[in-house]
Design an enzyme around this catalytic site. Structure first.
Site, mmCIF file in Angstrom:
data_model
loop_
_atom_site.group_PDB
_atom_site.id
_atom_site.type_symbol
_atom_site.label_atom_id
_atom_site.label_comp_id
_atom_site.label_asym_id
_atom_site.label_seq_id
_atom_site.Cartn_x
_atom_site.Cartn_y
_atom_site.Cartn_z
ATOM 1 N N GLY A 121 3.753 -8.851 -9.361
ATOM 2 C CA GLY A 121 3.916 -9.613 -8.121
ATOM 3 C C GLY A 121 3.180 -10.938 -8.183
ATOM 4 N N ASP A 122 2.926 -11.554 -7.025
ATOM 5 C CA ASP A 122 2.361 -12.909 -7.035
ATOM 6 C C ASP A 122 0.926 -12.938 -7.565
ATOM 7 O OD1 ASP A 122 1.790 -11.609 -4.435
ATOM 8 O OD2 ASP A 122 0.647 -13.442 -4.093
ATOM 9 N N GLY A 123 0.132 -11.919 -7.217
ATOM 10 C CA GLY A 123 -1.250 -11.875 -7.700
ATOM 11 C C GLY A 123 -1.273 -11.716 -9.209
ATOM 12 N N ASP A 147 6.876 -5.665 -1.252
ATOM 13 C CA ASP A 147 6.722 -6.612 -0.130
ATOM 14 C C ASP A 147 7.811 -7.691 -0.133
ATOM 15 O OD1 ASP A 147 4.421 -5.157 0.274
ATOM 16 O OD2 ASP A 147 3.118 -6.636 -0.672
ATOM 17 N N ARG A 283 4.676 8.140 19.804
ATOM 18 C CA ARG A 283 4.125 8.777 18.601
ATOM 19 C C ARG A 283 4.207 7.754 17.462
ATOM 20 N NH1 ARG A 283 2.918 11.916 21.919
ATOM 21 N NH2 ARG A 283 3.098 14.188 21.920
ATOM 22 N N HIS A 289 2.203 4.907 1.133
ATOM 23 C CA HIS A 289 2.614 4.798 -0.268
ATOM 24 C C HIS A 289 3.891 5.561 -0.620
ATOM 25 C CE1 HIS A 289 -1.473 3.307 -0.283
ATOM 26 N NE2 HIS A 289 -1.165 2.676 -1.394
ATOM 27 N N GLN A 291 6.534 4.696 0.297
ATOM 28 C CA GLN A 291 7.481 3.591 0.083
ATOM 29 C C GLN A 291 7.448 3.078 -1.350
ATOM 30 O OE1 GLN A 291 7.086 0.923 3.975
ATOM 31 N NE2 GLN A 291 5.285 2.151 3.541
ATOM 32 N N ARG A 292 6.409 3.413 -2.068
ATOM 33 C CA ARG A 292 6.306 2.928 -3.452
ATOM 34 C C ARG A 292 6.775 3.973 -4.465
ATOM 35 N NH1 ARG A 292 0.872 -0.204 -3.369
ATOM 36 N NH2 ARG A 292 0.362 1.104 -5.148
HETATM 37 O O1 F6P Z 1 1.663 -5.130 -2.281
HETATM 38 C C1 F6P Z 1 2.219 -3.850 -2.254
HETATM 39 C C2 F6P Z 1 1.461 -2.968 -1.304
HETATM 40 O O2 F6P Z 1 2.076 -1.690 -1.319
HETATM 41 C C3 F6P Z 1 1.341 -3.491 0.121
HETATM 42 O O3 F6P Z 1 2.529 -3.338 0.848
HETATM 43 C C4 F6P Z 1 0.180 -2.683 0.615
HETATM 44 O O4 F6P Z 1 -0.491 -3.332 1.664
HETATM 45 C C5 F6P Z 1 -0.705 -2.595 -0.594
HETATM 46 O O5 F6P Z 1 0.124 -2.809 -1.725
HETATM 47 C C6 F6P Z 1 -1.411 -1.288 -0.771
HETATM 48 O O6 F6P Z 1 -2.234 -1.392 -1.881
HETATM 49 P P1 F6P Z 1 -2.984 -0.165 -2.542
HETATM 50 O O7 F6P Z 1 -2.026 0.463 -3.505
HETATM 51 O O8 F6P Z 1 -4.139 -0.791 -3.221
HETATM 52 O O9 F6P Z 1 -3.357 0.780 -1.464
#
Ligand code: F6P
Length: 365
Positions: A121-123, A147, A283, A289, A291-292
């Site tokens: 990503g950008d970082g 993101d 609620r 996570h 989502q990842r």
């Molecule tokens: O940048 C991706 C992301 O999943 C963001 O949406 C979220 O805020 C962050 O990373 C969570 O980071 P970590 O995996 O360090 O909890």
């Protein structure tokens, strides 16, 4: 395709920053294209720059025998990743920060690679682009982040899979909201941008979507929900992005034991405001996570395959120090500094915002 003369016929690939669905699909595409089209060998550097700092450097060979179509479906990254430990400001046990970039560059050189493909990503782009420049390492970046905030690309790997997860969650929340006449608040990730929130809100028929790019007015949100109730619709769905600011101008976050401050919890604050202002029972669901994780959706598999294979073409053409991107439905590339450290939020005059407004979704303004 004319091939640039490489010295070692060997390229490296790593994944950097937070993981997402589709990373392994990109690794597969890079491996296939490099071996089948150009006869290169491919080295997967493990744990991003952390792997380059270890001795011996941590890596594994990627071959046609050990990379197969299962990679298209596999979540996470087989190469591991890190989203901290910047080698330019490496956190030492005594709390100080040390520049360990020269060690990372030496680690790269020890592998005898012609180029590095970094999926990040950008970082990560900022760190890897600087490392590549200082070490004279030919570099190609491949955009990934749930993101979707990377500059210059319409889509980053992982974004659409995260949206699918959020839509699935919203689809599950709506029936239970209706059964209990509740207002459900779904908090999604996205850091400082609202791409996941807005896309999933549109796809799931949310009544309200709150994003960091649009400051919200709670009176307008509640008026919208009350009007909905007045029409006899006694349940509602509010999708909010984790980076939304409250009226105080503050985001909601939590300081963790490792010293990092991470976003999370704004959904509960918004649900409370809605309950107090409308009397609705609310609620909150924080997706986090999930989502990842999981298998990438079809779009991410296609995107990762396109971007990954194209990255290898650029290496083979000697056209490095660029980011491959997907722009207006085409694969192209841009200079590293067009992406490194830059972010791209929702545009207020962009299609997603227009579409949401056209179907009457309240954006809080
Ligand atoms: O940048 C991706 C992301 O999943 C963001 O949406 C979220 O805020 C962050 O990373 C969570 O980071 P970590 O995996 O360090 O909890």
């Amino acid at each position: 395709m004319s091939q640039f003369k490489l010295k070692h016929n060997r390229i490296g690939v790593l994944t950097s920053g937070g993981d997402c669905a589709g990373l392994n699909a990109a690794i597969r595409a890079i491996t296939y294209r490099a071996i089948q089209e150009y006869g290169l060998s491919v080295v997967g550097i493990l744990a991003s720059t952390a792997g380059l700092l270890e001795r011996p450097v941590r890596y594994r060979d990627l071959t046609l025998e050990n990379v197969d179509s299962a990679y298209l479906r596999k979540g996470g990254t087989v190469l591991e990743t890190v989203n901290k430990g910047n080698p330019f400001e490496y956190p030492m046990p005594d709390g100080s920060l040390k520049d360990r970039s020269a060690e990372a560059i030496e680690g790269f050189q020890a592998l005898h690679l012609d180029a590095l493909i970094g999926i990040g990503g950008d970082g990560s782009a900022r760190i890897l682009a600087r490392l590549a420049k200082e070490g004279s390492i030919p570099f190609i970046g491949v955009p990934k982040t749930i993101d979707n905030d990377l500059a210059e690309t319409d889509f980053a790997i992982g974004y659409m899979s995260a949206v699918e997860v959020a839509v699935d969650a919203a689809d599950r929340l709506q029936p239970t909201a209706a059964s209990h006449r509740r207002t459900m608040v779904l908090e999604v990730m996205g850091r400082d941008v609202g791409w996941i929130a807005l896309a999933s809100g549109i796809a799931s028929g949310a009544d309200v979507v709150l994003v960091p790019e649009i400051p919200f007015n709670i009176d307008k949100v509640c008026a919208h929900l009350r009007a909905r109730h007045a029409r006899g619709q006694n349940h509602a769905l509010v999708v909010c992005s984790e980076g939304v600011r409250l009226a105080s101008g503050q985001t909601v976050s939590h300081a963790f034991a490792d010293g990092e401050i991470r976003l999370g919890g704004v959904g509960a604050a918004i649900a409370d405001l809605i309950a107090r202002n409308t009397g609705a029972e609310t609620r909150v669901t924080v997706l986090g996570h999930v989502q990842r994780g999981g298998a990438p959706c079809a779009f991410d598999r296609i995107l990762a395959t396109s971007l990954g294979s194209y990255a290898v073409d650029l290496v083979a053409q000697g056209k490095t120090d660029r980011y491959v991107v997907w722009k207006f439905g085409q694969l192209t590339s841009v200079p590293l500094d067009a992406v490194a450290g830059k972010t791209r939020g929702l545009r207020l005059d962009g299609q997603l915002v227009h579409t949401a407004r056209r179907v009457g979704i309240c954006l809080g303004d």
